[in-house]
Scaffold this motif. Structure first.
Motif, PDB file in Angstrom:
ATOM      1  N   MET A 157      -9.107  -7.855   8.311  1.00 28.57           N
ATOM      2  CA  MET A 157      -8.325  -7.239   7.244  1.00 28.57           C
ATOM      3  C   MET A 157      -8.589  -5.739   7.196  1.00 28.57           C
ATOM      4  N   GLY A 158      -9.876  -5.359   7.242  1.00 32.85           N
ATOM      5  CA  GLY A 158     -10.224  -3.946   7.214  1.00 32.85           C
ATOM      6  C   GLY A 158      -9.775  -3.219   8.462  1.00 32.85           C
ATOM      7  N   ALA A 159      -9.955  -3.847   9.627  1.00 31.02           N
ATOM      8  CA  ALA A 159      -9.593  -3.210  10.886  1.00 31.02           C
ATOM      9  C   ALA A 159      -8.086  -3.011  11.004  1.00 31.02           C
ATOM     10  N   LEU A 214       0.797   7.351   1.701  1.00 38.29           N
ATOM     11  CA  LEU A 214       1.125   6.259   0.787  1.00 38.29           C
ATOM     12  C   LEU A 214       1.974   5.205   1.493  1.00 38.29           C
ATOM     13  N   ARG A 215       2.957   5.674   2.270  1.00 37.94           N
ATOM     14  CA  ARG A 215       3.801   4.731   3.006  1.00 37.94           C
ATOM     15  C   ARG A 215       2.975   3.913   3.995  1.00 37.94           C
ATOM     16  N   ALA A 216       2.028   4.590   4.672  1.00 36.90           N
ATOM     17  CA  ALA A 216       1.176   3.896   5.637  1.00 36.90           C
ATOM     18  C   ALA A 216       0.309   2.850   4.946  1.00 36.90           C
ATOM     19  N   VAL A 217      -0.173   3.183   3.749  1.00 41.87           N
ATOM     20  CA  VAL A 217      -0.997   2.242   2.998  1.00 41.87           C
ATOM     21  C   VAL A 217      -0.182   1.003   2.628  1.00 41.87           C
ATOM     22  N   VAL A 218       1.047   1.223   2.161  1.00 44.28           N
ATOM     23  CA  VAL A 218       1.912   0.099   1.793  1.00 44.28           C
ATOM     24  C   VAL A 218       2.197  -0.766   3.010  1.00 44.28           C
ATOM     25  N   GLN A 219       2.480  -0.124   4.154  1.00 43.55           N
ATOM     26  CA  GLN A 219       2.742  -0.875   5.379  1.00 43.55           C
ATOM     27  C   GLN A 219       1.507  -1.648   5.824  1.00 43.55           C
ATOM     28  N   ALA A 220       0.337  -1.032   5.681  1.00 43.35           N
ATOM     29  CA  ALA A 220      -0.906  -1.689   6.084  1.00 43.35           C
ATOM     30  C   ALA A 220      -1.143  -2.947   5.270  1.00 43.35           C
ATOM     31  N   ARG A 269      -3.525   0.759  11.209  1.00 47.27           N
ATOM     32  CA  ARG A 269      -2.244   1.285  10.711  1.00 47.27           C
ATOM     33  C   ARG A 269      -2.385   2.751  10.324  1.00 47.27           C
ATOM     34  N   ILE A 270      -3.459   3.081   9.617  1.00 45.70           N
ATOM     35  CA  ILE A 270      -3.660   4.468   9.162  1.00 45.70           C
ATOM     36  C   ILE A 270      -3.981   5.385  10.340  1.00 45.70           C
ATOM     37  N   ARG A 271      -4.874   4.938  11.228  1.00 43.47           N
ATOM     38  CA  ARG A 271      -5.379   5.803  12.303  1.00 43.47           C
ATOM     39  C   ARG A 271      -4.453   5.873  13.501  1.00 43.47           C
ATOM     40  N   HIS A 272      -3.915   4.732  13.923  1.00 45.27           N
ATOM     41  CA  HIS A 272      -3.139   4.690  15.161  1.00 45.27           C
ATOM     42  C   HIS A 272      -1.655   4.404  14.964  1.00 45.27           C
TER      43      HIS A 272
END
Length: 203
Positions: free
Chosen positions: A185-187, A4-10, A192-195
Motif C-alpha cells: 500500500m505504501g509502496a 493533489l491529483r497524484a495523491v487522489v490517483q494513488a 505514483r508520486i515518485r514515478h
C-alpha cells in the motif's frame, strides 16, 4: 494541484491491492491476466538472499514456480531479476542456481543482476526485452506484489501478465501477508508520486 491529483490517483491505485488481499485474482480486466494465451518469457522478481547465499522462502517459491512454468511448456525463457542485497551473491544469481539445480538449461535463463528495486527491475528488464523484440511477458511474484509490478513494467513499456505465486510464504503465512499488504500500500502510493506509476485500469 498536480500533487493533489497524484495523491487522489494513488489512493485509487491502492484499491487493486485491497482486492488481491481480499482474495480477488491478481490479474486485471482488459490487461493480461484473463485466460492463458501463451507467452514465450516469464520474468521472475527477486527477493531476500539470506546469509551464506541461501534463498529466502519467498525467493525459492517464486523461482520454483517459474521452473514449473518452463517444464510445463508455458514459456521458453526465464528472466531472473535482482541485484546484490545485504548478503551476496545477487538475487538473480541465486535464482539462476535454483533453476539450474531443478534442471532448467542455462540457455533458457537470462540474468539481470543490477536491479535493487521493483522499479529498477522494470526499467532494466524492459530494455532487455525491447532489444529482443519481446513486447509482453509473464511476471512471477507474490500476489500482492503483482499489482505494483505490473504497473511499473507497463510504465516502462513492457506489457505483462501477472503470474501470482500463491505458494509463497509471503502469501500463505497470515502475518507475512498482512505485513506485505501494508508495504505494498505504501509502496504503490510512493510509486505514483515518485514515478508516475499507477493502474490505468483501476486495479
Amino acid at each position: 494541484m498536480r500533487l493533489l491529483r497524484a495523491v487522489v490517483q494513488a489512493l485509487g491505485d491502492c484499491s487493486g491491492i485491497i482486492r488481491v488481499f481480499a482474495g480477488r485474482p491478481a490479474g486485471t480486466p482488459g490487461s493480461p491476466g484473463d485466460g492463458r494465451r501463451g507467452l514465450s518469457v516469464a520474468v521472475v522478481l527477486g527477493a531476500q538472499v539470506l546469509p551464506g547465499g541461501r534463498p529466502s522462502g519467498t525467493l525459492r517459491a517464486r523461482t520454483l514456480h517459474a521452473a514449473g512454468m518452463y517444464f510445463s511448456g508455458e514459456v521458453k525463457r526465464l528472466v531472473v531479476t535482482g541485484g546484490l542485497g545485504e548478503h551476496p551473491p545477487s538475487e538473480a544469481e541465486v535464482m539462476a542456481g535454483i533453476l539450474h539445480a531443478a534442471g532448467v538449461p542455462a540457455e533458457a535463463v537470462i540474468e539481470e543482476r543490477e536491479a535493487r528495486t521493483t522499479w529498477e527491475s522494470a526499467r532494466h528488464v524492459s530494455r532487455m526485452m525491447k532489444s529482443r523484440r519481446i513486447s509482453e511477458a509473464y511476471i512471477v511474484t507474490d500476489p500482492l506484489h503483482c499489482v505494483r509490478t505490473a504497473a511499473a513494467f507497463g510504465e516502462c513499456g513492457l506489457r505483462t501478465r501477472p503470474e501470482p505465486v500463491y505458494g509463497s510464504p509471503s502469501w500463505r503465512v497470515n502475518r507475512l501477508r498482512r505485513e506485505q499488504f501494508v508495504r505494498e500500500m505504501g509502496a504503490s502510493f510512493w510509486y505514483r508520486i515518485r514515478h508516475g506509476v499507477g493502474s490505468r485500469t483501476r486495479r
